[in-house]
Scaffold this active site. Structure first.
Site, PDB file in Angstrom:
ATOM      1  N   THR A   1      37.744 -13.362 -14.411  1.00  0.00           N
ATOM      2  CA  THR A   1      38.917 -13.021 -13.607  1.00  0.00           C
ATOM      3  C   THR A   1      39.173 -11.521 -13.640  1.00  0.00           C
ATOM      4  O   THR A   1      39.408 -10.892 -12.595  1.00  0.00           O
ATOM      5  CB  THR A   1      40.153 -13.782 -14.127  1.00  0.00           C
ATOM      6  OG1 THR A   1      39.890 -15.190 -14.021  1.00  0.00           O
ATOM      7  CG2 THR A   1      41.394 -13.434 -13.322  1.00  0.00           C
TER       8      THR A   1
ATOM      9  N   GLN B   1      29.223 -18.230 -11.985  1.00  0.00           N
ATOM     10  CA  GLN B   1      28.562 -19.527 -12.096  1.00  0.00           C
ATOM     11  C   GLN B   1      27.046 -19.426 -12.067  1.00  0.00           C
ATOM     12  O   GLN B   1      26.353 -20.290 -12.597  1.00  0.00           O
ATOM     13  CB  GLN B   1      29.038 -20.472 -10.981  1.00  0.00           C
ATOM     14  CG  GLN B   1      30.485 -20.911 -11.129  1.00  0.00           C
ATOM     15  CD  GLN B   1      30.722 -21.846 -12.307  1.00  0.00           C
ATOM     16  OE1 GLN B   1      29.800 -22.464 -12.840  1.00  0.00           O
ATOM     17  NE2 GLN B   1      31.972 -21.928 -12.748  1.00  0.00           N
TER      18      GLN B   1
ATOM     19  N   HIS C   1      31.992 -17.323 -21.201  1.00  0.00           N
ATOM     20  CA  HIS C   1      32.216 -18.719 -21.607  1.00  0.00           C
ATOM     21  C   HIS C   1      31.587 -19.737 -20.675  1.00  0.00           C
ATOM     22  O   HIS C   1      31.711 -20.937 -20.893  1.00  0.00           O
ATOM     23  CB  HIS C   1      33.710 -19.014 -21.788  1.00  0.00           C
ATOM     24  CG  HIS C   1      34.486 -19.117 -20.514  1.00  0.00           C
ATOM     25  ND1 HIS C   1      34.772 -20.309 -19.903  1.00  0.00           N
ATOM     26  CD2 HIS C   1      35.022 -18.167 -19.729  1.00  0.00           C
ATOM     27  CE1 HIS C   1      35.474 -20.090 -18.803  1.00  0.00           C
ATOM     28  NE2 HIS C   1      35.643 -18.788 -18.673  1.00  0.00           N
TER      29      HIS C   1
ATOM     30  N   CYS D   1      40.696 -24.703 -12.805  1.00  0.00           N
ATOM     31  CA  CYS D   1      41.904 -23.909 -12.716  1.00  0.00           C
ATOM     32  C   CYS D   1      42.859 -24.456 -11.675  1.00  0.00           C
ATOM     33  O   CYS D   1      44.026 -24.123 -11.673  1.00  0.00           O
ATOM     34  CB  CYS D   1      41.588 -22.472 -12.425  1.00  0.00           C
ATOM     35  SG  CYS D   1      41.063 -22.239 -10.776  1.00  0.00           S
TER      36      CYS D   1
HETATM   37  C1  LIG Z   1      33.190 -18.457  -9.647  1.00  0.00           C
HETATM   38  C2  LIG Z   1      34.164 -18.092 -10.722  1.00  0.00           C
HETATM   39  N1  LIG Z   1      34.747 -16.869 -10.720  1.00  0.00           N
HETATM   40  C3  LIG Z   1      35.613 -16.491 -11.660  1.00  0.00           C
HETATM   41  C4  LIG Z   1      35.975 -17.337 -12.681  1.00  0.00           C
HETATM   42  C5  LIG Z   1      36.956 -16.860 -13.681  1.00  0.00           C
HETATM   43  O1  LIG Z   1      36.355 -16.597 -14.927  1.00  0.00           O
HETATM   44  P1  LIG Z   1      37.239 -16.533 -16.249  1.00  0.00           P
HETATM   45  O2  LIG Z   1      37.797 -17.886 -16.482  1.00  0.00           O
HETATM   46  O3  LIG Z   1      36.280 -16.099 -17.298  1.00  0.00           O
HETATM   47  O4  LIG Z   1      38.316 -15.532 -16.012  1.00  0.00           O
HETATM   48  C6  LIG Z   1      35.410 -18.637 -12.721  1.00  0.00           C
HETATM   49  C7  LIG Z   1      35.741 -19.643 -13.755  1.00  0.00           C
HETATM   50  O5  LIG Z   1      36.869 -19.898 -14.153  1.00  0.00           O
HETATM   51  C8  LIG Z   1      34.481 -19.008 -11.725  1.00  0.00           C
HETATM   52  O6  LIG Z   1      33.928 -20.225 -11.722  1.00  0.00           O
END
Ligand SMILES: Cc1ncc(COP(=O)(O)O)c(C=O)c1O
Ligand SMILES: Cc1ncc(COP(=O)(O)O)c(C=O)c1O
Lengths: 380, 121, 380, 121
Positions: free
Chosen positions: A72, A173, A195, A319
């Site tokens: 994010t 991903q 993660h 999410c």
């Molecule tokens: C395509 C994609 N972008 C961004 C994110 C955000 O990553 P993070 O949870 O590490 O902030 C995710 C997963 O939550 C994701 O699948």
């Protein structure tokens, strides 16, 4: 009860080797990488080595990698850091991109959301047609988190390059699951998250091509070459680097294993249950993603029944699971709301086994049957 | 969001599932586009609900509330059953997560619709 | 060689009990807290419990705590999230505040930097006088990271309250070392960071009083009540919460221990070395901070000689050690540049012992003597 | 920022530390306000530097470069010593961290100032 985790797109367990690699950095090599003394220098060395490892995994140089707190933050930093005037993105991006675009729209930017076809594929021609004189940035994800469709980002990269526009891709991903080469694909900015590849949560990286000017998101001490202030999370970064190098090292083996399980799952479900459809692209998809649509039943019920049998899956992305709105990705694919409500995402991981998939195939028909039996839609 | 034990029980083992072919009243509320739809069938004898069945397409809360609603209504007079309110169902299930409160409306509304159809006959 | 870490203001080792508490969250309870299945619910429960623990440590409610990636992000979120019009801060804030203020100035805000006296103390009267009709936010740190001076934030809090202005305090250095009560002190926003209190790096929190509207910094999935998107760093958050509860539990004992060692160090140095001065406030200072000025010698040389003896200290703050500019904090105290160059920060920790301090007192006079012997300033 | 072994050695064990009371040339460069100051003293016989001493207030790089500069200059003719450039000192120390490169100027400049004073006499 045996528990079977099939939600690896939401997050992964940390690899035990990764945990082992991190351990000394909590209690022994715990210095602040900016400190001049030996504790600090040891931390700095670990940081430098990790940066090189992540750079190598992407075909980048070490000084083009900024460590962040996750996917994010990488997405926000990329878009807010370089986005001005007009931005082009796709309609199936992760909320980290879409809500950031919304924020930028509220602050004077124009954003074009390029549509996708029924497989979730962006047409590079649509991206090119959307370019205007004001376009500063194209951001199209490498692989979609819900349906797993892999985008033609190499083509989009060369379009961006031809027009002198920056190209960002959210590779959260795809990283570790399909090859990435920022040079060959003409990528200027790329987001990854630890993660999702058996690394610790709370760590990610943004690749920023040398020469690209970016406004930081976090102001403060001059960490990360002045582009991201805050005491570096050394154990997290070391763990992420270890996870990234394992992912590269094991990529062939992982891909073979995941593709095998995925295809076993899809074929097995199709064989044993009627009225099931695969969402997303039949071939251009992540090796670990099976997003399936079960007519007449509602996804959350299916998810909870599977959960009661110890099987963890998801409806849409983690999410947005807490919200009741139908997935914006499946809507963009053109699915009717009632079909969206019956979609379940299975995302496989390195540790899943054939016997786990067999168990899923054993319990799933009964669960779907049970839910269809109480569904007023089933006989229609 | 966490479901109570009772919700999970009614979800996993819903009571009174099915249809009544020559029901005295049938009520359907919701639609599949919204992800939630419930139909309630009642048989009425001497002003009392002597049989009740339901079918639901929807989330765990939708299924559990429908199941609980049929349990609450069975054996009741039509007036008593009409008095079964939205909160009664949620309370009987030891509560619902806030985002799922609208589900409790669905089943009670379908019951009321079935009773009204029966009364209008 | 024995190694003695006296740079706890830069960062701390993670407490072994904290590491133990974190461990299961890497490989067992590894779910995404937004997921609906049991892995997700277990993660969510850990998250909720951690939020309650951190809230309790501050006298706040759980839903007033947002987890972040550290002190810098908390500071940025607070200031960018609510700062508009005119902001009042002090001249000795951490760069996470000062550079964020600079950013806000570049984006149309006015910022008043209230001075400090020679002990590094802000006069609440100066804060009150600086208030204008446009003032939206006062941000004054609780304890300074370089000289350890503790500010009268309760007084500043009531001034802010009386004027209906929001009050933020950067409590990164004070948390766990002096009492904090957001109610009693009339604090609306408060930043803390895990790695300063024996918790893991890469985690922090922002307390946001109920009712205070804040614009998020990271847009994306609706995590953290919509105020901070990104998959929650559960192991980090659980570790932070454990560290916070240990800090509260041990605070009396820690304070006694640290104050004892600090005073032993200060008195010992003063006794054995001439021309040494204590920077910062004589009494209103953190129990673990001794910032000392050694006339005629330069700090980095002193630091490196100590490092060669296994003793880790710092000149100024870790984040600015890499730069050669004199510390803005010591400048604000009114010190001459040459005195600033001879200042060294010793910051003690829970695990330091009297025998370690004795060792420092044993080697320091010789090092200072050696450097003074080669200094052209010493005989003047 | 990492210092080479040689820098650390010259820092920890600086050569030719001290003053020469009746020096043929003295050069001082830098000032304490900037955090760096070096004085170089030389004794010259037959156009050659026969003794050299320094004093430095400053960081490890400042001390090490001053020490190394005196080693490079000792025994050289004044012309040879004048030719000792900034990079020569850094090279002889196996390099300096980029932020510290200005330190290498300090010592060479102080040496040059001492030589010039001597020549001007
Ligand atoms: C395509 C994609 N972008 C961004 C994110 C955000 O990553 P993070 O949870 O590490 O902030 C995710 C997963 O939550 C994701 O699948
Ligand atoms: C007073 C103060 N504020 C903010 C920070 C930044 O915290 P973090 O390094 O966790 O981002 C620090 C420490 O670096 C600090 O001492």
């Amino acid at each position: 009860m045996k528990r079977i985790y099939l939600d690896h797109a939401a997050t992964t367990a940390v690899d035990r080797e990764v945990v082992q690699t991190m351990m000394p950095y909590f209690t022994e090599t715990y210095g602040n990488a900016s400190s001049l003394h030996s504790f600090g220098r040891d931390a700095r060395n670990a940081l430098d080595a990790s940066r090189q490892t992540v750079a190598d995994a992407l075909g980048a140089h070490a000084n083009e990698i900024i460590f962040t707190s996750g996917g994010t933050e990488s997405d926000n930093l990329a878009l807010k850091g370089v986005g001005k005037g007009h931005i082009i993105t796709s309609s199936i991006e992760h909320p980290a991109i879409l809500r950031t675009c919304k924020y930028l729209e509220d602050h004077g930017c124009d954003v074009t959301y390029v549509p996708v076809d029924s497989y979730g594929m962006v047409d590079p021609g649509d991206v090119e047609s959307a370019i205007t004189d004001d376009t500063t940035l194209i951001s199209v994800m490498h692989a979609n988190n819900e349906v797993g469709t892999i985008q033609p980002i190499g083509k989009i990269g060369s379009i961006a390059k031809d027009h002198g526009i920056l190209f960002h891709t959210d590779a959260v991903q795809s990283f570790g699951k399909t090859e990435i080469d920022v040079q060959r694909m003409n990528i200027d900015l790329l987001s990854v998250s630890s993660h999702k590849v058996y690394g610790p949560k709370g760590v990610g990286a943004l690749y920023i091509r040398k020469g690209v000017e970016i406004e930081p998101l976090l102001h403060g001490g001059g960490h990360e070459m002045g582009m991201r202030a805050s005491t570096e999370n050394i154990p997290g970064i070391v763990g992420f680097a270890k996870a990234a190098s394992l992912a590269i090292e094991r990529s062939e083996q992982d891909t073979r294993h995941l593709t095998g399980l995925r295809d076993m799952l899809i074929a097995g479900v199709m064989d044993s249950i009627d009225d099931v459809t695969l969402n997303g692209h039949p071939t251009e998809r992540l090796p670990n993603n099976a997003n399936l649509r079960f007519a007449f039943v509602e996804g959350e019920s299916l998810l909870l029944h599977l959960d009661m049998k110890g099987i963890a899956v998801s409806t849409g992305s983690a999410c947005s699971s807490a919200s009741l709105d139908p997935s914006h990705v499946l809507l963009a694919l053109g699915l009717a709301p009632e079909d969206i409500h019956g979609s379940i995402r299975f995302t496989l991981g390195r540790e899943n086994t054939e016997s786990e998939i067999s168990y899923v195939l054993e319990v799933l028909p009964e669960i779907v049957g049970k839910l269809r039996a109480i569904s007023p839609l089933a006989e229609r | 969001m966490e479901y109570s034990e009772k919700v999970l029980d009614h979800f996993a083992n819903p009571r009174n599932v099915g249809e009544i072919s020559d029901a005295d009243g049938v009520g359907t509320v919701g639609n599949p586009t919204c992800g939630d739809m419930t139909t309630v069938y009642i048989r009425v004898k001497d002003g009392r609900i002597t049989d009740i069945k339901f079918k639901t397409f929807g989330c765990a809360a939708a299924i559990a509330t429908a199941s609980m609603t049929t349990e609450l209504a069975l054996g009741k007079t039509l007036d008593e059953a009409l008095a079964i309110g939205r909160n009664d169902v949620a309370d009987a299930l030891d509560g619902l997560p806030p985002v799922k409160m609208h589900c409790s409306n669905l089943a009670a509304d379908a019951l009321h619709a079935a009773i009204e159809e029966c009364m209008a006959k």
